[in-house]
Design an enzyme around this catalytic site. Structure first.
Site, PDB file in Angstrom:
ATOM      1  N   CYS A  21       0.790  -1.244   0.123  1.00 32.60           N
ATOM      2  CA  CYS A  21       0.203   0.022  -0.019  1.00 32.60           C
ATOM      3  C   CYS A  21       0.894   1.219  -0.023  1.00 32.60           C
ATOM      4  O   CYS A  21       2.200   1.130  -0.220  1.00 32.60           O
ATOM      5  CB  CYS A  21      -1.058  -0.152   1.294  1.00 32.60           C
ATOM      6  SG  CYS A  21      -0.171   0.210   2.657  1.00 32.60           S
ATOM      7  N   ASN A  71       2.502   1.519   4.210  1.00 33.05           N
ATOM      8  CA  ASN A  71       2.667   0.341   5.033  1.00 33.05           C
ATOM      9  C   ASN A  71       2.546   0.481   6.359  1.00 33.05           C
ATOM     10  O   ASN A  71       3.131  -0.217   7.164  1.00 33.05           O
ATOM     11  CB  ASN A  71       4.045  -0.193   4.711  1.00 33.05           C
ATOM     12  CG  ASN A  71       4.339  -1.617   5.113  1.00 33.05           C
ATOM     13  OD1 ASN A  71       5.954  -2.059   5.492  1.00 33.05           O
ATOM     14  ND2 ASN A  71       3.738  -2.588   4.945  1.00 33.05           N
ATOM     15  N   CYS A 107      -1.137   0.844   7.272  1.00 41.95           N
ATOM     16  CA  CYS A 107      -2.621   0.379   7.425  1.00 41.95           C
ATOM     17  C   CYS A 107      -3.075  -0.589   6.616  1.00 41.95           C
ATOM     18  O   CYS A 107      -3.077  -1.935   7.645  1.00 41.95           O
ATOM     19  CB  CYS A 107      -3.352   1.789   6.942  1.00 41.95           C
ATOM     20  SG  CYS A 107      -3.137   3.122   7.996  1.00 41.95           S
ATOM     21  N   ARG A 108      -3.224  -0.657   5.524  1.00 42.16           N
ATOM     22  CA  ARG A 108      -3.828  -1.896   4.645  1.00 42.16           C
ATOM     23  C   ARG A 108      -2.861  -2.775   4.599  1.00 42.16           C
ATOM     24  O   ARG A 108      -3.269  -4.131   4.595  1.00 42.16           O
ATOM     25  CB  ARG A 108      -4.162  -1.279   3.180  1.00 42.16           C
ATOM     26  CG  ARG A 108      -5.349  -0.196   3.591  1.00 42.16           C
ATOM     27  CD  ARG A 108      -5.639   0.536   2.256  1.00 42.16           C
ATOM     28  NE  ARG A 108      -4.443   1.218   1.663  1.00 42.16           N
ATOM     29  CZ  ARG A 108      -4.507   2.123   0.491  1.00 42.16           C
ATOM     30  NH1 ARG A 108      -5.339   1.967  -0.413  1.00 42.16           N
ATOM     31  NH2 ARG A 108      -3.317   2.863   0.367  1.00 42.16           N
ATOM     32  N   SER A 109      -1.388  -2.819   3.989  1.00 41.61           N
ATOM     33  CA  SER A 109      -0.780  -3.865   3.817  1.00 41.61           C
ATOM     34  C   SER A 109      -0.192  -4.625   4.869  1.00 41.61           C
ATOM     35  O   SER A 109      -0.279  -6.061   5.061  1.00 41.61           O
ATOM     36  CB  SER A 109       0.478  -3.375   2.857  1.00 41.61           C
ATOM     37  OG  SER A 109       1.261  -2.420   3.473  1.00 41.61           O
ATOM     38  N   ASP A 154      -7.786   3.600   1.574  1.00 46.27           N
ATOM     39  CA  ASP A 154      -6.962   3.961   2.774  1.00 46.27           C
ATOM     40  C   ASP A 154      -7.750   4.345   3.777  1.00 46.27           C
ATOM     41  O   ASP A 154      -8.478   5.616   3.444  1.00 46.27           O
ATOM     42  CB  ASP A 154      -5.958   4.992   2.009  1.00 46.27           C
ATOM     43  CG  ASP A 154      -4.909   5.099   3.196  1.00 46.27           C
ATOM     44  OD1 ASP A 154      -4.958   4.609   4.342  1.00 46.27           O
ATOM     45  OD2 ASP A 154      -3.692   5.638   2.841  1.00 46.27           O
TER      46      ASP A 154
END
Length: 158
Positions: free
Chosen positions: A13, A16, A18-20, A130
């Site tokens: 993401c 690196n 939050c999402r990933s 995000d």
């Protein structure tokens, strides 16, 4: 997947944090629960260098903890080596996809399959937004999307 063959996946993401790392932690739990952790190399990274060395966002960590998952991940930026080390680079949105595709052109023997993690969503939510500027509910949405996608990705033949 042939027995003994190790596959690798890098979740990507923007920052690196939050999402990933959420996707990485979910996938690690899924392969552990399925007793196939010895068949996978799993990591996550960022297209930007903004958060290198930082822990995931506190809301991401809290969301994962609520689902019984703990991670000690530290943010890192995607490197040129990642494009030849990983079989899959699964990213969260079109901007990440464009960045990775552009960077892959600078790598001689790019072997990674670069695609949206959302490609695997049975509910067809291709973009994982995000949640950084959002609230806890937005992190929960990311968790649910990543869980669906990671399950579907793991179930497909590799």
């Amino acid at each position: 997947m042939a027995s003994g063959e190790v596959k690798s996946v890098l979740f990507v993401c923007l920052g690196n944090i939050c999402r990933s790392p959420i996707a990485e932690a979910i996938f690690k739990k899924l392969v552990t629960d399925g007793n196939v952790q010895n068949k996978w190399m799993i990591d996550s990274g960022a297209v930007s260098d903004w958060n290198v060395g930082r822990s995931p966002d506190a809301r991401a960590l809290s969301c994962l903890r609520n689902h019984g998952i703990v991670t000690a991940h530290k943010a890192r930026q995607v490197t040129q080596d990642d494009f030849v080390t990983f079989d899959y680079m699964l990213c969260m949105d079109e901007s990440n996809l464009r960045d990775l595709q552009r960077k892959s052109k600078q790598v001689k023997n790019c072997t990674a399959k670069i695609e949206l993690l959302g490609t695997y969503d049975p509910q067809n939510q291709r973009i994982i937004e995000d949640p950084y500027y959002g609230n806890d509910e937005d992190f929960e949405t990311v968790y649910e999307q990543c869980l669906r996608c990671c399950k579907a990705f793991l179930e497909k033949p590799h």
